[in-house]
Design an enzyme around this catalytic site. Sequence first.
Site, mmCIF file in Angstrom:
data_model
loop_
_atom_site.group_PDB
_atom_site.id
_atom_site.type_symbol
_atom_site.label_atom_id
_atom_site.label_comp_id
_atom_site.label_asym_id
_atom_site.label_seq_id
_atom_site.Cartn_x
_atom_site.Cartn_y
_atom_site.Cartn_z
ATOM 1 C CB SER A 75 12.578 -16.880 3.637
ATOM 2 O OG SER A 75 11.703 -16.117 4.432
ATOM 3 C CE LYS B 196 12.303 -12.285 2.622
ATOM 4 N NZ LYS B 196 12.533 -13.727 2.396
ATOM 5 C CE LYS C 15 -1.147 -1.431 -5.198
ATOM 6 N NZ LYS C 15 -0.532 -0.876 -3.999
ATOM 7 N N PRO D 239 0.828 -1.209 0.000
ATOM 8 C CG PRO D 239 -0.736 -1.557 1.683
ATOM 9 C CD PRO D 239 0.570 -2.062 1.179
#
Length: 802
Positions: free
Chosen positions: A679, A722, A361, A357
Amino acid sequence: MFNREKTELKRVPMMPVRDMVIFPQMMTPFIVGREASVRALEEALAGDKKIFLATQHDASVDDPKPEEIYTVGTLANIVQSVKLPDGNIKVLVEGSERAKVVQISTDEGFFRATLRLVPVKLENTPALEQAVSKVTALFEQYVKLSQSLNYDTMIAAARVDDPGKLSDTIAANLQLPVEEKQELLENFDPLDRLQRLGEILETEIDKLNVDRNINTRVKRQMERAQKEYYLNEKMKAIQKELGRGEKSEIDELKKKIDAAGMPKDVHEKAVQELKRLEMMPPMSAESTVSRNYLDWLLAVPWKKKSKEIRDIGVAERILEEDHHGLEKIKERILEYLAVRQLVKNPRGSILCFVGPPGVGKTSLAMSIGRATGRKFVRVSLGGVRDEAEIRGHRRTYIGALPGQIIQMMKKAATVNPVFVLDEVDKMSMDFRGDPSAALMEVLDPELNHCFTDHYLDVEYDLSKVMFICTANVLHTIPQPLQDRMEILRLPGYTEMEKLQIARRFLVKKQREAAGLTEFNVTFTDDAITHIIRHYTHEAGVRNLERELANICRKMSRKVVKDGKDIRVGVTPANVNDYLGVIKFREIWAEKHDEVGLAVGLAWTEVGGQVLATESQLMEGKGRLTLTGKLGDVMQESAQAAMSYIRSRSGNFGLPKDFYRHLDIHVHVPEGAIPKDGPSAGITIATSIASALTKIPVRCDVAMTGEITLRGKVLPIGGVKEKVMAAQRMGLRTVLLPKDNEKDLADIPPEVQATVAIKFVETMDDVLQLALERPIIPVAHPPVPEVAPKFEADVEEDQGLTN
């Protein structure tokens, strides 16, 4: 057959001409206005009145260079010249012979050309006589069919004995493109010119015959239309006598249907419905339903298009004005516009912007509409669970309406808008149907040219629409629907990108929204960076915009209270006065290396996040306890990490049965937040290995990667987010799987400059980089020390037995 006699060189003034080709024996008037051309003309008038005329390649060039002018032209005699009041000269020239440029000089302020004159001696042969007869006959036929040429004048001009003069006279009077005329001029062989003219005349005569046939057909149709018009006028007169009015509602609808540009089958259905309406009593319920249906058929655009902006430069400037960064998305839009220029009828594009968010977009989709010159419409699909929202209801239901697709097309009023389907990942389904399944037809380039809405019940062409979907995540979108869209990911912004966005857009926007000027309040770059680090924790810029708005509102209050002359500069020192105490830590809280504490990296819908993993040993019976609201996949990663350590116990300096006397508790803090994914495998394995070997884990190292039972490190997703999270929290080293080395291209250079990224293939590589010192295997390893056992340390309800 022809022979070229001895060539002659001649040096004369030269004038480039535009959009015309001068032939020998051709009398041509034109106006000379360019300074260099006027000088060349005056030089010729002062001499023997001969001037060389050659056509320039591009008529839009005002000052052509020698290489931009054709080398073959016509040496002409100046018959007459008149100077006009505006300084231009009107001149009449007569072409005398072809010539080829050998050299052009510009030293005198105009072109002076050295020409090679090639006199042609023609031998009369049967082939030449046949070509002359054929071309003369074809030209006579062409003049008869052409409405722009005077028959008597042209036939008289064409009656010449010299084949060369004949070919030049005909070529000069044909309506041909400049390039074709230049090709004829450059041909010095009269026989070749005549043969080429024969081919051109045959083509032109065929075109004129087609035009004549079309005109005859149109005239016939007009006669029939006049007959229908007469009968319709008579019917109107009869209706007027019957008291039904001159222009009835049915007539108006019929005119609108004919003018709507509907496809043939839709037009037939509309006319059929109109006939049914004409037979119905005006006050009946069926009449209202039928009239509403016709109104919708007429309200939907069938042929009206927005005039597109296909200039890539303009589109690029608009996208840069509206958004900072997002280079891949902008590049894709410019590629789309480039294809539109090269392909006459390209298919509509179907894109899906996926990102956290606040990254822009929906606003980017609006900018695309502005950059392409198309209308912009948007429909939000968040919470939609009824298939009829997409396809509409059938007319048999009371109060039936078309679906959102047709309603938005009516709002756009063009067949080629930018159509945004917002929050496509938040649709759901129930007993009323699955709206995502209905969208498959809308978003399929092979099928959406015949989309059928239940209410209209006719095929509607959506192939010219540019569909743009937006979503935060992909896993909630059905795979068949994903397959129909081109997925474009919008990652979170870096700190530098947020600073640039705030400087270029947000500060100005919020300052104007609060009624302030640049004089009243200014923000230093350090102040904006301070707000980004300590008052926001997001991938986008929405919270940053809120904090800037908060400061601007407080400034507005000051201006109202103390007067408009007040001026305040926001700096890191006074941000706390407006926003209160800081909300987020700037760097990772742990300052010292600790045993059993490893730093992992996670991906969330709002960007990357740092995730601590703690391991603690206790006396027990081999129980592995996992807490922190971990999902199934993450629990299985912990089991795999434990199995790997047990299988390599000798390498870790542990007895083979060490786990029989120990309980291991793995906890991931922030226990109220659900966590899942593979992960965290190497992070959990590192934490457990540190706890068992008593070797601290470096506190400045973060890691992410999936682990296998053999200790291999597998690739993961969300690398950019990340690594950016690690940089944001002040961690200096990030361990990534070797197979993710390709993802380095997505990481901004300013992030790579501050974070050392190491690639690992096995857990041995991970432990070598993450632990404070290497693990040294021993022949008879001791049992690891454990923490005192307390009842509170073991969660019997949540424990998972290995």
